[in-house]
Design a protein around this motif. Structure first.
Motif, short mmCIF file in Angstrom:
data_model
loop_
_atom_site.label_atom_id
_atom_site.label_comp_id
_atom_site.label_asym_id
_atom_site.label_seq_id
_atom_site.Cartn_x
_atom_site.Cartn_y
_atom_site.Cartn_z
N UNK A 1 50.78 20.99 33.42
CA UNK A 1 51.79 20.34 34.26
C UNK A 1 51.43 20.54 35.72
N UNK A 2 51.42 19.46 36.47
CA UNK A 2 51.13 19.52 37.90
C UNK A 2 52.42 19.26 38.67
N UNK A 3 52.84 20.24 39.45
CA UNK A 3 54.07 20.12 40.22
C UNK A 3 53.72 19.72 41.65
N UNK A 4 54.02 18.49 42.00
CA UNK A 4 53.73 17.97 43.33
C UNK A 4 52.54 17.04 43.32
N UNK A 5 52.69 15.88 43.95
CA UNK A 5 51.59 14.91 43.99
C UNK A 5 51.33 14.37 45.39
N UNK A 6 52.32 14.38 46.26
CA UNK A 6 52.14 13.82 47.61
C UNK A 6 51.14 14.65 48.41
N UNK A 7 50.70 14.10 49.54
CA UNK A 7 49.66 14.79 50.29
C UNK A 7 50.18 16.01 51.05
N UNK A 8 51.51 16.11 51.20
CA UNK A 8 52.09 17.29 51.84
C UNK A 8 53.53 17.47 51.38
N UNK B 1 59.19 18.30 30.96
CA UNK B 1 57.98 19.07 30.67
C UNK B 1 58.25 20.03 29.53
N UNK B 2 57.31 20.15 28.63
CA UNK B 2 57.44 21.12 27.55
C UNK B 2 56.11 21.35 26.88
N UNK B 3 55.93 22.52 26.34
CA UNK B 3 54.73 22.85 25.55
C UNK B 3 53.44 22.73 26.36
N UNK B 4 53.44 23.20 27.61
CA UNK B 4 52.21 23.14 28.41
C UNK B 4 51.44 24.45 28.29
N UNK C 1 53.99 26.62 26.06
CA UNK C 1 53.95 26.71 24.61
C UNK C 1 54.33 28.11 24.15
N UNK C 2 53.69 29.10 24.74
CA UNK C 2 53.92 30.48 24.32
C UNK C 2 55.17 31.07 24.92
N UNK C 3 55.85 30.28 25.76
CA UNK C 3 57.09 30.76 26.35
C UNK C 3 58.28 30.42 25.48
N UNK C 4 58.01 29.73 24.35
CA UNK C 4 59.10 29.31 23.47
C UNK C 4 58.74 29.63 22.03
#
Length: 455
Positions: A322-329, A380-383, A408-411
């Motif tokens: 999972x990638x949190x954030x996509x904008x350039x800033x 988001x789930x199972x990352x 994944x391992x958090x659940x």
């Protein structure tokens, strides 16, 4: 009566050509003092402004609703103005050479609608000589007028920092330049209407052009130095953030930090300067070296992510990140030239699936420019790994404990009975967290058995 006096008395109008992150705030600011026409070729954008919506999130919907700017995509309306400000993007081609087509197109539009006695001021970032060698000939050809006789030209580089609510047009000293003393004086006085910090009168247009392009080049080089240090310290097993905190206690240590360098300014402008230098027979050494380092950081972060996933006993091919954030800033919806895409593409090359969350980004822009769909953090789930790429305010408030639920391992409830009986230490030890912006506590993350890394 001078053109400045006529503008103040609302006998003449100012036009803004290009209503993006730079042009729109300028238009709204001037509209508080004088009559302003806001022009953009993007009809959808104009309709958004007319409906009171600010897609740039620079000044907010309320300010757009209350402004007196006359928004239009009809270029003929420009004939009603005598003072034109051109603020269009100056991107680069895939081969890193300047793409002046937006500026040339805007010059043709203004030229076709130019009236005698007008002044045209360019704000777009360019290499020294573009205004006089490229823009003026287009204005003359399209209008049939002679520069210096029928109309005047100036340059005042934009210094607006998208997403920055502190350093605004009004609070940043404005560099201004004109083709002669008369135009310089009028241009300076016009900008002084809204720029509380005052103006700096450059001695020539080329000086003003050069001043702007080196501002971003300097910052680019300093960030490249930080990125290089981060790479070195990572090999040494030293925390870069801790090193910078210690070094920063000295009064003259410049407080830059490592990171992704994208966007339409810092990640682009140095190529304008080095392009012109190449034309003159000089091959840049420092500037291009810094650019190479910064351009490769996305790939570097992706490689580190894969290494950390291997360390956490993850099977790379088919893994999910999972990638949190996509904008350039941070806190800016603009995703142009974002370097987060480099992380995503490199991970995909390794066979890692990615899901991207960005509550700030312009969803339509991301879809059209990159062919990507965004999701919410609740989806988001199972990352296998999380990469916090952009420090939006909404991400800064996230807690390490709550992030565990996304792994994944958090659940353990979704696994079989054997997996469910595993200790919490084993479960949480598989949580790979790549903190590009360094917003979490390294100690806390490691105490919670995260496989944690930050730039």
């Amino acid at each position: 009566m001078s053109l400045f006096e006529k503008i103040v008395k609302r006998e003449e109008k100012i036009s803004l050509v290009g209503l993006g992150y730079v042009g729109m705030p300028i238009a709204v600011s001037f509209a508080q003092k004088v009559d302003v026409i806001g022009f953009d070729v993007n009809k959808h954008k104009i309709e958004q402004y007319k409906s009171g919506f600010d897609p740039t999130n620079e000044i907010g919907d309320e300010a757009i609703k209350n402004t007196t700017v006359e928004f239009t995509y009809d270029e003929a309306k420009l004939r009603e103005a005598k003072f034109h400000i051109v603020a269009v993007p100056t991107p680069i081609h895939k081969d890193k050479t300047p793409d002046l087509s937006p500026l040339q197109s805007a010059s043709r539009v203004v030229g076709r609608n130019l009236t005698k006695g007008s002044i045209v001021v360019f704000e777009s970032t360019v290499y020294p000589g573009v205004t006089e060698d490229i823009c003026i000939p287009i204005l003359e050809q399209e209008s049939g007028f002679q520069c210096g006789v029928d109309f005047k030209v100036g340059y005042s580089p934009e210094r607006i920092n998208p997403g920055d609510k502190l350093h605004r047009l009004e609070t940043i000293v404005k560099v201004v330049a004109g083709i002669d003393e008369e135009s310089l004086d009028i241009i300076a006085k016009v900008y002084e209407l809204v720029v509380q910090a005052g103006v700096h009168r450059a001695e020539s247009i080329k000086v003003a052009e050069a001043a702007k392009v080196i501002e971003n080049s300097q910052r680019d080089i300093n960030i490249a130095f930080m990125n290089e240090l981060s790479i070195i310290f990572n090999k040494m097993g030293i925390d870069t953030k801790a090193v910078l905190a210690a070094a920063g206690t000295k009064w003259n240590f410049m407080k830059f930090t490592p990171g992704l360098v994208g966007g339409h300014c810092i990640g682009v402008d140095p190529y304008y300067l080095t392009y012109k230098a190449e034309e003159l027979g000089y091959h840049s050494q420092i500037i291009l070296s810094g650019r190479r380092i910064n351009d490769e950081m996305g790939k570097y972060i992706a490689e580190i992510t894969v290494k950390k996933m291997i360390q956490a006993n993850k099977h790379i091919k088919g893994a999910k990140a999972a990638v949190l954030g996509f904008t350039f800033k941070e806190n800016c919806p603009d995703s142009r030239n974002t370097k987060v895409i480099d992380i995503i593409r490199e991970l995909q090359n390794y066979g890692v699936q990615t899901v991207v969350v960005d509550p700030v980004a312009d969803v339509e822009e991301v879809k059209s420019e990159y062919g990507m769909s965004l999701c919410s953090i609740d989806q988001i789930g199972e990352v296998d790994a999380i990469i916090l790429a952009v420090a939006h305010d909404k991400f800064i408030t996230l807690e390490l404990e709550s992030l565990k639920k996304l792994y994944k391992t958090g659940r353990p409830d979704i696994y079989n009975e054997v997996a469910a009986t595993l200790s919490n230490d084993f479960v949480s030890s598989q949580c790979v967290l790549i903190d590009v912006k360094g917003i979490f506590s390294s100690k806390q993350a490691k105490d919670m058995n995260y496989v944690y890394w930050r730039l």
